[in-house]
Design an enzyme around this catalytic site. Structure first.
Site, short mmCIF file in Angstrom:
data_model
loop_
_atom_site.label_atom_id
_atom_site.label_comp_id
_atom_site.label_asym_id
_atom_site.label_seq_id
_atom_site.Cartn_x
_atom_site.Cartn_y
_atom_site.Cartn_z
N HIS A 136 0.84 -1.20 0.00
CA HIS A 136 0.00 0.00 0.00
C HIS A 136 0.88 1.25 0.00
O HIS A 136 0.66 2.17 -0.79
CB HIS A 136 -0.91 -0.02 1.23
CG HIS A 136 -1.66 1.25 1.47
ND1 HIS A 136 -2.98 1.42 1.12
CD2 HIS A 136 -1.26 2.44 1.98
CE1 HIS A 136 -3.36 2.66 1.42
NE2 HIS A 136 -2.33 3.30 1.96
N GLU A 137 1.87 1.26 0.88
CA GLU A 137 2.74 2.44 0.97
C GLU A 137 3.55 2.62 -0.31
O GLU A 137 3.72 3.74 -0.81
CB GLU A 137 3.66 2.33 2.19
CG GLU A 137 2.92 2.44 3.51
CD GLU A 137 2.06 3.70 3.60
OE1 GLU A 137 2.55 4.78 3.26
OE2 GLU A 137 0.88 3.58 3.98
N HIS A 140 1.49 4.35 -2.94
CA HIS A 140 1.47 5.83 -2.92
C HIS A 140 2.66 6.39 -3.69
O HIS A 140 2.54 7.36 -4.43
CB HIS A 140 1.55 6.34 -1.47
CG HIS A 140 0.25 6.27 -0.71
ND1 HIS A 140 -0.92 6.83 -1.18
CD2 HIS A 140 -0.05 5.73 0.49
CE1 HIS A 140 -1.89 6.63 -0.29
NE2 HIS A 140 -1.39 5.96 0.74
N GLU A 194 -6.07 6.89 -1.43
CA GLU A 194 -6.01 5.77 -0.48
C GLU A 194 -6.53 4.50 -1.13
O GLU A 194 -5.91 3.42 -1.02
CB GLU A 194 -6.86 6.08 0.75
CG GLU A 194 -6.14 6.91 1.80
CD GLU A 194 -4.83 6.28 2.20
OE1 GLU A 194 -4.82 5.07 2.49
OE2 GLU A 194 -3.82 6.98 2.21
#
Ligand SMILES: [Zn+2]
Length: 266
Positions: A136-137, A140, A194
């Protein structure tokens, strides 16, 4: 001439959604006024400062076992990163572990990853769960959400015109950039960003051989932790990552797209 260049730049920066024959679909369509290299250099400096500060407090990479685990998971996720951003091939990826009770993890532009021991310990994360959070990070960073936000912050808070930034970057001082980068790291991302980071995380994890269903467990753990952690100290990760029903539902709805990828892995 200048307005023509401006127009050209705006058109060029609205790139179409990345097409992916299999897996998830995410959008990359924002106003990216700052060059990626400027953003990545600024992030690398900030990351370096953070790691030096941690080292001075004897809080950097103190747990070799956990650090090995993070390195191993990153090594498996990173080869799949170019599916979402071709430039990621040239990034100097870094993974560090900071001893801190803070429930937090991030990946700064250019592939600078940090996990806090707090998120590993408080949530008792399995490898699959770490992989979905790291994914997920990384998402980004690959979708350049930090770059988009730094660009926005420069425009909004510092009041420099778009043309000034684009046509004469020399006028943007290192200090202003650092200020924008700071804001970019400490503020929550937009809901859409997100959601997209969640999708990239699912696919990276699945392709790397980590069970993407762990993402659902992560957010359930996160939300339970928030309820029991008390009002005084909300976990940092949750202040920027609301663990709500919508998020979990979206993840569940997208699992069928990534489960075949996971099942294909040895
Ligand atoms: Zn996020």
């Amino acid at each position: 001439m200048k307005s023509f260049l401006l127009l050209l730049f705006l058109v060029a920066s609205h790139v179409a959604a990345e097409t992916n024959p299999e897996g998830v679909e995410v959008k990359k369509s924002r106003l990216l006024l700052l060059p990626a290299s400027t953003v990545e250099n600024s992030a690398a400096q900030q990351y370096g400062q953070l790691m030096r500060a941690a080292q001075q407090k004897n809080a950097l990479n103190q747990d070799p076992k956990q650090l090995d685990r993070l390195h191993r998971i990153a090594r498996q996720l990173v080869p799949h990163a170019t599916r979402f951003n071709k430039q990621a091939q040239k990034w100097t990826w870094e993974v560090n572990l900071i001893s801190s009770k803070s429930v937090n993890a991030f990946c700064m532009p250019g592939g600078k990853i940090a996990f806090f021991t707090g998120i590993l310990d408080s949530l008792q994360l399995t490898d699959d769960e770490v992989a979905t959070i790291m994914g997920h990070e990384i998402g980004h960073a690959l979708l350049e959400h930090g770059r988009a936000r730094m660009s926005e912050q420069l425009l909004k808070n510092i009041g420099i015109s778009a043309a000034a930034i684009m046509l004469n970057l020399g006028q943007v001082s290192a200090e202003l950039l650092a200020q924008a980068a700071n804001l970019a790291v400490s503020l929550p991302y937009a809901r859409r960003q997100e959601a997209d980071a969640d999708l990239v995380g699912l696919e990276l994890a699945a392709r790397a051989g980590y069970d993407p269903r762990a993402a659902v467990v992560v957010w359930q753990k996160m939300s339970k932790y928030a309820q029991t952690a008390g009002r005084g100290q909300p976990p940092q990760f949750l202040s920027t990552h609301p663990a709500n029903e919508t998020r979990i539902k979206q993840i569940e709805a997208n699992l069928p797209k990534v489960m075949p990828l996971y099942k294909k892995t040895p």
